[in-house]
Design a protein around this motif. Structure first.
Motif, PDB file in Angstrom:
ATOM      1  N   ARG A   1      -5.761  -1.397 -13.560  1.00 57.08           N
ATOM      2  CA  ARG A   1      -4.840  -0.449 -14.178  1.00 57.08           C
ATOM      3  C   ARG A   1      -3.387  -0.618 -14.353  1.00 57.08           C
ATOM      4  O   ARG A   1      -3.046  -1.628 -13.529  1.00 57.08           O
ATOM      5  CB  ARG A   1      -5.016   0.942 -13.265  1.00 57.08           C
ATOM      6  CG  ARG A   1      -6.566   1.433 -13.494  1.00 57.08           C
ATOM      7  CD  ARG A   1      -6.602   2.406 -12.507  1.00 57.08           C
ATOM      8  NE  ARG A   1      -6.153   3.632 -13.270  1.00 57.08           N
ATOM      9  CZ  ARG A   1      -6.017   4.886 -12.889  1.00 57.08           C
ATOM     10  NH1 ARG A   1      -6.788   5.442 -11.807  1.00 57.08           N
ATOM     11  NH2 ARG A   1      -5.573   6.014 -13.431  1.00 57.08           N
ATOM     12  N   ILE A   2      -2.419  -0.334 -15.296  1.00 62.15           N
ATOM     13  CA  ILE A   2      -1.297  -0.369 -15.238  1.00 62.15           C
ATOM     14  C   ILE A   2      -0.497   0.407 -14.130  1.00 62.15           C
ATOM     15  O   ILE A   2      -0.606   1.613 -14.392  1.00 62.15           O
ATOM     16  CB  ILE A   2      -0.707  -0.309 -16.692  1.00 62.15           C
ATOM     17  CG1 ILE A   2      -1.293  -1.393 -17.467  1.00 62.15           C
ATOM     18  CG2 ILE A   2       0.979  -0.358 -16.529  1.00 62.15           C
ATOM     19  CD1 ILE A   2      -0.755  -1.215 -18.991  1.00 62.15           C
ATOM     20  N   GLY A   3       0.310  -0.115 -13.300  1.00 66.46           N
ATOM     21  CA  GLY A   3       0.786   0.768 -12.192  1.00 66.46           C
ATOM     22  C   GLY A   3       2.253   1.150 -12.902  1.00 66.46           C
ATOM     23  O   GLY A   3       2.675   0.873 -14.035  1.00 66.46           O
ATOM     24  N   THR A   4       3.172   1.875 -12.067  1.00 70.26           N
ATOM     25  CA  THR A   4       4.097   2.642 -12.393  1.00 70.26           C
ATOM     26  C   THR A   4       5.331   1.270 -12.495  1.00 70.26           C
ATOM     27  O   THR A   4       6.279   1.361 -13.538  1.00 70.26           O
ATOM     28  CB  THR A   4       4.841   3.437 -11.296  1.00 70.26           C
ATOM     29  OG1 THR A   4       3.859   4.497 -11.126  1.00 70.26           O
ATOM     30  CG2 THR A   4       6.054   4.151 -11.820  1.00 70.26           C
ATOM     31  N   GLN A   5       5.208   0.403 -11.836  1.00 78.21           N
ATOM     32  CA  GLN A   5       6.291  -0.701 -11.874  1.00 78.21           C
ATOM     33  C   GLN A   5       6.016  -1.379 -12.838  1.00 78.21           C
ATOM     34  O   GLN A   5       6.808  -1.773 -13.754  1.00 78.21           O
ATOM     35  CB  GLN A   5       6.182  -1.637 -10.623  1.00 78.21           C
ATOM     36  CG  GLN A   5       6.559  -1.032  -9.370  1.00 78.21           C
ATOM     37  CD  GLN A   5       6.401  -1.830  -8.270  1.00 78.21           C
ATOM     38  OE1 GLN A   5       5.688  -2.822  -8.309  1.00 78.21           O
ATOM     39  NE2 GLN A   5       7.119  -1.507  -7.169  1.00 78.21           N
ATOM     40  N   GLU A   6       4.693  -1.931 -13.371  1.00 78.90           N
ATOM     41  CA  GLU A   6       4.560  -2.502 -14.723  1.00 78.90           C
ATOM     42  C   GLU A   6       4.918  -1.903 -15.970  1.00 78.90           C
ATOM     43  O   GLU A   6       5.440  -2.421 -16.930  1.00 78.90           O
ATOM     44  CB  GLU A   6       3.203  -2.792 -14.873  1.00 78.90           C
ATOM     45  CG  GLU A   6       2.644  -3.867 -13.663  1.00 78.90           C
ATOM     46  CD  GLU A   6       2.170  -3.334 -12.439  1.00 78.90           C
ATOM     47  OE1 GLU A   6       2.197  -2.120 -12.380  1.00 78.90           O
ATOM     48  OE2 GLU A   6       1.790  -3.898 -11.482  1.00 78.90           O
ATOM     49  N   LEU A   7       4.603  -0.443 -15.747  1.00 80.36           N
ATOM     50  CA  LEU A   7       4.879   0.392 -16.911  1.00 80.36           C
ATOM     51  C   LEU A   7       6.517   0.307 -16.916  1.00 80.36           C
ATOM     52  O   LEU A   7       7.092   0.051 -18.217  1.00 80.36           O
ATOM     53  CB  LEU A   7       4.627   1.782 -16.880  1.00 80.36           C
ATOM     54  CG  LEU A   7       4.674   2.816 -17.919  1.00 80.36           C
ATOM     55  CD1 LEU A   7       3.881   2.133 -19.308  1.00 80.36           C
ATOM     56  CD2 LEU A   7       4.133   4.085 -17.575  1.00 80.36           C
ATOM     57  N   ILE A   8       7.182   0.436 -16.224  1.00 77.49           N
ATOM     58  CA  ILE A   8       8.882   0.272 -16.289  1.00 77.49           C
ATOM     59  C   ILE A   8       9.240  -0.860 -16.763  1.00 77.49           C
ATOM     60  O   ILE A   8      10.162  -0.922 -17.620  1.00 77.49           O
ATOM     61  CB  ILE A   8       9.375   0.729 -14.893  1.00 77.49           C
ATOM     62  CG1 ILE A   8       9.090   2.080 -14.387  1.00 77.49           C
ATOM     63  CG2 ILE A   8      10.872   0.511 -14.659  1.00 77.49           C
ATOM     64  CD1 ILE A   8       9.513   2.550 -12.965  1.00 77.49           C
TER      65      ILE A   8
END
Length: 65
Positions: free
Chosen positions: A2-9
């Motif tokens: 899954r894509i985490g918050t940090q990766e999405l940012i």
């Protein structure tokens, strides 16, 4: 995976750097229209799709008339 918050940012920052703040609304609008068209195409394809048995029965029935 899954894509985490940090990766999405990080992804959003890279997109902002590449396209610039003026083009982001245009990009979002185009993406939204594309997704809407894709969903409508899938829905229309499912509605128009008939099982092969039904098509054969309709064809045979119209030949008899």
């Amino acid at each position: 995976m899954r894509i985490g918050t940090q990766e999405l940012i990080i992804i959003l920052v890279v997109v902002l750097i590449i396209f610039g703040p003026k083009n982001l609304p245009k990009l979002g609008k185009m993406f939204g229209k594309t997704m809407k068209g894709f969903k409508e195409g899938i829905d229309n394809g499912e509605e128009n799709a008939e099982p092969a048995d039904e098509k054969k029965a309709e064809t045979k029935g119209s030949d008899d008339e």
